[in-house]
Structures are given as C-alpha cells and as structure tokens.
Design an enzyme around this catalytic site. Structure first.
Site, PDB file in Angstrom:
ATOM      1  CB  SER A  26      -0.955   0.009   1.191  1.00 24.72           C
ATOM      2  OG  SER A  26      -1.985  -0.912   0.968  1.00 24.72           O
ATOM      3  CE  LYS A  72      -3.660   0.461  -1.330  1.00 27.70           C
ATOM      4  NZ  LYS A  72      -4.414  -0.093  -0.186  1.00 27.70           N
ATOM      5  CE1 TYR A  76      -4.953  -1.410  -4.424  1.00 27.98           C
ATOM      6  CE2 TYR A  76      -5.364  -3.762  -4.385  1.00 27.98           C
ATOM      7  CZ  TYR A  76      -5.142  -2.580  -3.716  1.00 27.98           C
ATOM      8  OH  TYR A  76      -5.097  -2.563  -2.345  1.00 27.98           O
ATOM      9  CE1 TYR A 134      -4.833   1.392   4.472  1.00 29.84           C
ATOM     10  CE2 TYR A 134      -3.179   0.338   5.850  1.00 29.84           C
ATOM     11  CZ  TYR A 134      -3.627   0.717   4.614  1.00 29.84           C
ATOM     12  OH  TYR A 134      -2.887   0.435   3.519  1.00 29.84           O
ATOM     13  CB  VAL A 171       0.034  -5.766   4.289  1.00 30.80           C
ATOM     14  CG1 VAL A 171      -1.216  -5.169   4.908  1.00 30.80           C
ATOM     15  CG2 VAL A 171      -0.147  -6.069   2.821  1.00 30.80           C
TER      16      VAL A 171
HETATM   17  N1  GLN Z   1      -2.312  -5.299  -1.861  1.00 32.93           N
HETATM   18  C1  GLN Z   1      -2.805  -5.221  -0.510  1.00 32.93           C
HETATM   19  C2  GLN Z   1      -4.309  -5.455  -0.475  1.00 32.93           C
HETATM   20  O1  GLN Z   1      -4.972  -4.997  -1.334  1.00 32.93           O
HETATM   21  C3  GLN Z   1      -2.470  -3.896   0.056  1.00 32.93           C
HETATM   22  C4  GLN Z   1      -2.976  -3.718   1.476  1.00 32.93           C
HETATM   23  C5  GLN Z   1      -2.027  -2.950   2.340  1.00 32.93           C
HETATM   24  O2  GLN Z   1      -0.834  -2.872   2.104  1.00 32.93           O
HETATM   25  N2  GLN Z   1      -2.553  -2.435   3.422  1.00 32.93           N
HETATM   26  O3  GLN Z   1      -4.834  -6.091   0.395  1.00 32.93           O
END
Ligand code: GLN
Length: 309
Positions: A64, A67, A191, A243, A261
């Site tokens: 993420s 992003k 994605y 988050y 993650v």
């Molecule tokens: N690719 C992961 C997902 O979509 C990204 C989530 C994350 O890093 N928080 O679940």
C-alpha cells in the site's frame, strides 16, 4: 542537533534484537513466508545525504505504500476531478473494510484504503491498456527513485490475485455504483501489480523526497508536483496513511506516513528528510510494528515531529 548517523545506528541495533516483532501478513500467501527478523531504515536529508541501517538494501513488497505514488500520478492526470470519485476523510475502519462503502454509496472514504486506491487505479487506467497503465506507474517510481532496475515481483502479484476475494468484492461493489469505469479484472490486475512492486528502503526514501521538499526533488531540481499539492498529499498521509491506526501513528510519530502490509512505511519530515523503514511483522491494524517503533524513536530524538519537539 543530535547525530543522525548515531541515532540510526542505535535504532537499527535495537530493532534487530527486539522480541516483539508483530505478525507477517498471511492473507497474501507469498508474503506469509517472509522472515520477520529483518529490519531496514534509510533517511535522506535535505542535502541529499543518505543514512542507512540494517537491511536497507533488501527489496520488499511495497504494497500500500504504492498508493502514495498512484495518488500523485492520478492527480497529475485528472487534477481535482479525482475528488469526485474518492473522499479525503480518515475511515476509522480496517483497510479492506466493506461496510462503509454501502453506507456511502460506493464512494470510498479516502485514496489510501483499498477501495479508494482501487478507484484511483481505475482513473489511471481509463483510456489505456492495463499494460500501459502499469508501465506508467512503474516508470514513475523508477524516475522518482532514479533507479531503472525497480521491478514488479510477479509471484506476489499472482499470489494476491489468486486470493484477492475481498478486493474483488470491493471493486464489484464500486462498479455497481459506477465508481469503477473499466472492467473490474483490468483495474484489479493493475492494482495487484502496483502493490507488488519491490523496492528497498533506500530506493523508497529517494522516491519520497519530493514530498519532503515542496514537490521538488532537490537532487535533480525536477518539480514533481506543485508545493501546494505536496502539502496536500502529506496531509492525507497524516490523516489516512495508517488506516484505523492513523491517530496512533500521528500521536506517536507525528509525521505524514504511508504503510503497506509488506511491512514498509514511507514517512516525510517536511523540509528535513524523507524516511523509509521496513520490518515485516505487522500490528493488528496491518501496519509495521517495529517500523512504527523505529520512527517514533527517530522523530523523538531528532525533534522532527510536525507538531513540535
Ligand atoms: N495489496 C494489498 C491489499 O490490497 C495492500 C494492502 C495494504 O498494504 N494495506 O490487500
């Protein structure tokens, strides 16, 4: 001013030894086997001096953290029209939550929760083939990090695609409200692949420098975004980058930051430094546990919190 090299050495030594390492993400099978005993950090100051510690050269799945860069790219493509598709309020919910989307008629709270990032990816994809859109995102990261060797880990992308049931649900749900324009498979394909970009701490800290210096990379003099846009991206990182752990991160670290993650965090000390940390074990909100602890120590010792010393 404390000696940054010394601070990083202390932090790296402590993080290598701590027993509380969190738990690696196992819902993406390819990430479940990563050794949680790793820790890396890279800090690049305003003069471009690079300070590193631990496993700062080991590539990891940025997940993420990507992003931040897709948001930057999408804003460059469509400008403030982006905010018709996605909000900019903290969600107070887990990154892959579905409930809020129903209440808010398919419009994600912010560009950093999964639903919001999928909507941003869909904007980048519109008018392009998936391969072109993905190439655009990858080249943007290579350009920012000044490193053409940065690549996508295809095994991680395939692994996430096989088990991406929740993200598929989120995308289909948004599609039913017209928030996703392209075929769901295409949008998710792009994605999953941009989440699977692999980088090390040094590359990630380099890529984030424009956010620490009013939209300009001081090394190249390239203006990536306007100062106003950099400030606003930082604001969204501060309020939404972790988050439902964003409040705790602001309280403890006090910097705009974005987690993934894979265990990576990009943090921005405006005017001072771009920082990347990596420790694969996560806390219950899905943010790197030791990454946060390390950043807390770094900002405290350097006096870098945006809220004061
Ligand atoms: N690719 C992961 C997902 O979509 C990204 C989530 C994350 O890093 N928080 O679940």
């Amino acid at each position: 001013m404390p000696d940054l090299a010394l601070v990083i050495r202390d932090i790296s030594e402590e993080m290598a030894q701590r027993p509380d390492r969190g738990a690696v993400a196992d819902y993406i099978p390819e990430l479940a086997g990563i050794d949680p005993n790793q820790f890396g950090i890279a800090v690049i100051d305003g003069e471009g001096q690079v300070f590193t510690g631990g496993d700062s050269e080991t590539p990891f799945s940025i997940q993420s953290v990507s992003k931040v860069f897709t948001l930057t790219l999408a804003l460059g493509m469509v400008g403030d029209r982006l905010w018709r598709r996605v909000g900019r309020e903290p969600s107070g919910n887990p990154f892959n939550s579905i409930v809020q989307l129903e209440r808010e008629r398919g419009v994600p709270r912010n560009p950093f929760i999964n639903a919001g990032a999928i909507a941003v990816t869909d904007l980048i994809l519109s008018g392009h083939e998936p391969r072109e859109a993905l190439g655009e995102i990858l080249r943007f990261l290579q350009f920012l990090a000044q490193d053409p060797t940065i690549a996508i880990d295809e095994r991680v992308a395939a692994s996430e695609k096989r088990t991406g049931f929740r993200n598929t649900a989120l995308a289909n749900y948004m599609k039913s409200f017209g928030v996703i324009e392209n075929p769901v498979d295409y949008t998710l394909g792009v994605y999953f692949h941009h989440c699977a970009i692999a980088m090390n701490c040094r590359q990630l800290a380099t890529a984030g420098r424009f956010l620490a210096h009013n939209g300009r990379n001081p090394a190249t003099g390239h203006s990536v975004v306007s100062a106003e846009r950099a400030r606003r991206i930082n604001a969204i990182m501060l309020t939404c980058g972790h988050y439902d752990g964003s409040g705790e991160f602001a309280y403890r670290v006090g910097l705009p930051g974005k987690s993934g993650v894979g265990g990576g965090i990009l943090a921005v000390a405006p005017g001072k430094a771009s920082i990347a940390v990596w420790a694969p074990g996560l806390d219950t909100a899905g943010n790197s546990h030791l990454g946060r602890v390390a950043l807390e120590q770094l900002t405290q010792r350097m006096g870098w919190s945006v809220f004061g010393v």
